[in-house]
Design a protein around this motif. Structure first.
Motif, mmCIF file in Angstrom:
data_model
loop_
_atom_site.group_PDB
_atom_site.id
_atom_site.type_symbol
_atom_site.label_atom_id
_atom_site.label_comp_id
_atom_site.label_asym_id
_atom_site.label_seq_id
_atom_site.Cartn_x
_atom_site.Cartn_y
_atom_site.Cartn_z
ATOM 1 N N VAL A 48 11.250 -23.112 14.098
ATOM 2 C CA VAL A 48 12.548 -23.641 14.534
ATOM 3 C C VAL A 48 13.482 -23.576 13.330
ATOM 4 O O VAL A 48 13.179 -24.129 12.273
ATOM 5 N N PHE A 49 14.609 -22.873 13.500
ATOM 6 C CA PHE A 49 15.581 -22.716 12.423
ATOM 7 C C PHE A 49 16.660 -23.785 12.514
ATOM 8 O O PHE A 49 16.889 -24.372 13.568
ATOM 9 N N GLN A 50 17.336 -24.000 11.384
ATOM 10 C CA GLN A 50 18.504 -24.873 11.366
ATOM 11 C C GLN A 50 19.505 -24.298 10.378
ATOM 12 O O GLN A 50 19.126 -23.597 9.440
ATOM 13 N N ASP A 51 20.787 -24.580 10.597
ATOM 14 C CA ASP A 51 21.796 -24.136 9.648
ATOM 15 C C ASP A 51 21.857 -25.132 8.493
ATOM 16 O O ASP A 51 21.692 -26.336 8.672
ATOM 17 N N ILE A 52 22.057 -24.612 7.305
ATOM 18 C CA ILE A 52 22.177 -25.435 6.104
ATOM 19 C C ILE A 52 23.643 -25.428 5.726
ATOM 20 O O ILE A 52 24.243 -24.373 5.538
ATOM 21 N N LEU A 53 24.223 -26.606 5.618
ATOM 22 C CA LEU A 53 25.654 -26.732 5.409
ATOM 23 C C LEU A 53 25.963 -27.541 4.161
ATOM 24 O O LEU A 53 25.157 -28.350 3.708
ATOM 25 N N LEU A 54 27.150 -27.327 3.609
ATOM 26 C CA LEU A 54 27.635 -28.060 2.450
ATOM 27 C C LEU A 54 28.607 -29.122 2.937
ATOM 28 O O LEU A 54 29.524 -28.826 3.703
ATOM 29 N N SER A 74 32.138 -30.690 12.709
ATOM 30 C CA SER A 74 32.205 -31.271 11.380
ATOM 31 C C SER A 74 32.936 -30.331 10.420
ATOM 32 O O SER A 74 33.002 -29.127 10.631
ATOM 33 N N ASP A 75 33.512 -30.902 9.338
ATOM 34 C CA ASP A 75 34.289 -30.141 8.364
ATOM 35 C C ASP A 75 33.402 -29.795 7.176
ATOM 36 O O ASP A 75 33.546 -30.338 6.091
ATOM 37 N N ILE A 76 32.462 -28.877 7.383
ATOM 38 C CA ILE A 76 31.554 -28.482 6.325
ATOM 39 C C ILE A 76 31.353 -26.979 6.345
ATOM 40 O O ILE A 76 31.542 -26.323 7.361
ATOM 41 N N ALA A 77 30.994 -26.420 5.196
ATOM 42 C CA ALA A 77 30.876 -24.977 5.054
ATOM 43 C C ALA A 77 29.421 -24.534 5.189
ATOM 44 O O ALA A 77 28.500 -25.221 4.744
ATOM 45 N N LEU A 78 29.221 -23.362 5.761
ATOM 46 C CA LEU A 78 27.891 -22.801 5.941
ATOM 47 C C LEU A 78 27.311 -22.361 4.602
ATOM 48 O O LEU A 78 27.985 -21.736 3.801
ATOM 49 N N ARG A 79 26.048 -22.703 4.359
ATOM 50 C CA ARG A 79 25.359 -22.308 3.139
ATOM 51 C C ARG A 79 24.179 -21.388 3.432
ATOM 52 O O ARG A 79 23.630 -20.804 2.519
ATOM 53 N N GLY A 80 23.743 -21.299 4.664
ATOM 54 C CA GLY A 80 22.623 -20.426 4.996
ATOM 55 C C GLY A 80 21.822 -20.973 6.161
ATOM 56 O O GLY A 80 22.303 -21.788 6.940
ATOM 57 N N VAL A 81 20.589 -20.501 6.246
ATOM 58 C CA VAL A 81 19.688 -20.918 7.306
ATOM 59 C C VAL A 81 18.390 -21.377 6.668
ATOM 60 O O VAL A 81 18.000 -20.899 5.611
ATOM 61 N N GLY A 82 17.746 -22.328 7.315
ATOM 62 C CA GLY A 82 16.468 -22.827 6.814
ATOM 63 C C GLY A 82 15.496 -23.043 7.954
ATOM 64 O O GLY A 82 15.858 -22.978 9.124
ATOM 65 N N VAL A 83 14.263 -23.296 7.582
ATOM 66 C CA VAL A 83 13.233 -23.587 8.573
ATOM 67 C C VAL A 83 13.209 -25.091 8.783
ATOM 68 O O VAL A 83 12.938 -25.850 7.850
ATOM 69 N N LYS A 84 13.536 -25.519 9.987
ATOM 70 C CA LYS A 84 13.521 -26.945 10.315
ATOM 71 C C LYS A 84 12.092 -27.423 10.481
ATOM 72 O O LYS A 84 11.697 -28.443 9.930
ATOM 73 N N SER A 85 11.311 -26.680 11.255
ATOM 74 C CA SER A 85 9.913 -27.061 11.462
ATOM 75 C C SER A 85 9.151 -25.896 12.072
ATOM 76 O O SER A 85 9.742 -24.930 12.546
ATOM 77 N N ILE A 86 7.854 -26.020 12.027
ATOM 78 C CA ILE A 86 6.962 -25.092 12.714
ATOM 79 C C ILE A 86 6.235 -25.923 13.753
ATOM 80 O O ILE A 86 5.517 -26.860 13.402
ATOM 81 N N ILE A 87 6.468 -25.599 15.012
ATOM 82 C CA ILE A 87 5.910 -26.401 16.098
ATOM 83 C C ILE A 87 4.743 -25.678 16.755
ATOM 84 O O ILE A 87 4.681 -24.454 16.768
#
Length: 154
Positions: A48-54, A74-87
């Motif tokens: 499961v992916f999630q966006d990583i934001l600043l 929300s007023d935040i900038a995109l920093r990349g993608v990360g792994v939220k979890s492995i289900i």
């Protein structure tokens, strides 16, 4: 947007897709595993992916500023993608009649994981193509920066 933001987004995408490739490969390798250390057949896993934001787009990325969210307002900038979890999948195992198998139940049925190798191969190819797209974006960003430095030094 900072000088290294493009590199950060591409490298985070490559890392996330590498994790996905590893998980899908484990699913393929264990498609016929009928007995695990926990008991029972192997359970399919998914990433499961999630966006990583600043938190504030005007600040530099510090460990305290980075947060993960899926809120589009929300007023935040995109920093990349990360792994939220492995289900793990909660799918029921597939029972096949094989009374000679060591893991057969008293009725002669063996519980196999509910893993379709064709679907897993499609997921693997998709993850590989996504990884390649991130490599291409990284290399394009590098070429643009290289040309910019050439122009500035001329």
């Amino acid at each position: 947007m900072g000088f290294f933001d493009g590199y950060n987004v591409s490298s985070s995408g490559m890392s996330a897709q590498r994790t996905r490739i590893n998980v899908v490969s484990a699913n393929i390798a264990n498609a016929k595993t009928t007995h695990t250390a926990e008991g029972g057949p192997y359970k399919k896993q998914q990433v499961v992916f999630q966006d990583i934001l600043l938190a504030n787009s005007n600040q530099k990325a510090n460990s305290n500023d980075v947060e993960a969210t899926n809120d589009k307002n929300s007023d935040i900038a995109l920093r990349g993608v990360g792994v939220k979890s492995i289900i793990q999948s909660d799918a029921k195992p597939v029972l096949r009649y094989d009374p000679t198998h060591p893991d057969a139940n008293p009725e002669g049925y063996v519980a196999y994981p509910d893993i379709n190798p064709v679907i897993e191969m499609v997921d693997l190819i998709e993850a590989m193509r996504s990884y390649e797209a991130n490599v291409s974006a990284f290399n394009t960003h590098k070429a643009i920066d290289s040309k910019t430095l050439d122009i500035l030094n001329a």
